[in-house]
Design a protein around this motif. Structure first.
Motif, mmCIF file in Angstrom:
data_model
loop_
_atom_site.group_PDB
_atom_site.id
_atom_site.type_symbol
_atom_site.label_atom_id
_atom_site.label_comp_id
_atom_site.label_asym_id
_atom_site.label_seq_id
_atom_site.Cartn_x
_atom_site.Cartn_y
_atom_site.Cartn_z
ATOM 1 N N GLN A 97 0.830 -1.202 0.000
ATOM 2 C CA GLN A 97 0.000 0.000 0.000
ATOM 3 C C GLN A 97 0.867 1.256 0.000
ATOM 4 O O GLN A 97 0.616 2.191 -0.768
ATOM 5 C CB GLN A 97 -0.922 0.006 1.213
ATOM 6 C CG GLN A 97 -1.779 1.254 1.288
ATOM 7 C CD GLN A 97 -2.467 1.413 2.629
ATOM 8 O OE1 GLN A 97 -2.278 0.612 3.527
ATOM 9 N NE2 GLN A 97 -3.265 2.457 2.747
ATOM 10 N N LEU A 98 1.881 1.275 0.846
ATOM 11 C CA LEU A 98 2.772 2.442 0.905
ATOM 12 C C LEU A 98 3.478 2.672 -0.428
ATOM 13 O O LEU A 98 3.632 3.809 -0.884
ATOM 14 C CB LEU A 98 3.786 2.280 2.031
ATOM 15 C CG LEU A 98 3.216 2.300 3.447
ATOM 16 C CD1 LEU A 98 4.308 1.970 4.454
ATOM 17 C CD2 LEU A 98 2.600 3.645 3.749
ATOM 18 N N LEU A 99 3.912 1.595 -1.048
ATOM 19 C CA LEU A 99 4.602 1.712 -2.332
ATOM 20 C C LEU A 99 3.646 2.181 -3.429
ATOM 21 O O LEU A 99 4.017 3.007 -4.273
ATOM 22 C CB LEU A 99 5.240 0.375 -2.711
ATOM 23 C CG LEU A 99 6.199 0.399 -3.872
ATOM 24 C CD1 LEU A 99 7.336 1.398 -3.639
ATOM 25 C CD2 LEU A 99 6.788 -0.970 -4.082
ATOM 26 N N ALA A 100 2.405 1.705 -3.401
ATOM 27 C CA ALA A 100 1.421 2.156 -4.394
ATOM 28 C C ALA A 100 1.145 3.649 -4.229
ATOM 29 O O ALA A 100 1.021 4.380 -5.218
ATOM 30 C CB ALA A 100 0.134 1.350 -4.253
ATOM 31 N N LEU A 101 1.067 4.123 -3.001
ATOM 32 C CA LEU A 101 0.874 5.559 -2.767
ATOM 33 C C LEU A 101 2.081 6.358 -3.228
ATOM 34 O O LEU A 101 1.943 7.452 -3.781
ATOM 35 C CB LEU A 101 0.581 5.825 -1.290
ATOM 36 C CG LEU A 101 -0.806 5.387 -0.812
ATOM 37 C CD1 LEU A 101 -0.918 5.521 0.699
ATOM 38 C CD2 LEU A 101 -1.889 6.181 -1.523
#
Length: 126
Positions: A97-101
């Motif tokens: 999730q952090l990487l997608a953001l």
């Protein structure tokens, strides 16, 4: 013969893939580990090694290799996408999730809505 004369990481990765496909799993794992230790950041070698590791069920090694490569080339959208895929395969949804953001914020353009949907998907899977 080429491997003995020039120890290029891509050649080692391709040989590891050939060994994996011929059923020599232990030799393939050792050669893949050796190729990964060369601190590589090129996508061709990483994707070849990822095929070997995926066949052996070693998602954590692929994740570590892509994370290391992304640290050396933080502006690479392709490496970030591949690392996201590794996180999702490993069911590590919070880092995914952090990487997608990060992808959504760092690479605005036509793909930005896709990255936002990845972040929402990873959030829902947590």
């Amino acid at each position: 013969a080429l491997l003995a004369k020039a120890p290029y990481p891509l050649v080692k990765a391709l040989k590891a893939l050939a060994l994996e496909r011929t059923g020599k799993h232990v030799e393939a794992a050792a050669l893949a580990r050796e190729a990964a230790e060369s601190q590589l950041a090129d996508e061709a070698t990483l994707s070849t090694l990822c095929i070997v590791w995926r066949a052996q069920g070693r998602v954590e090694e692929a994740t570590a290799a892509y994370a290391s490569a992304l640290q050396r080339r933080p502006d690479s959208e392709e490496l970030a996408i591949q690392l996201f895929c590794c996180h999702m395969r490993a069911r590590a949804y919070a880092p995914a999730q952090l990487l997608a953001l990060k992808l959504y914020k760092g690479f605005p353009g036509a793909e930005a809505p896709l990255y936002l949907s990845w972040a929402v998907t990873a959030l829902l899977l947590q």
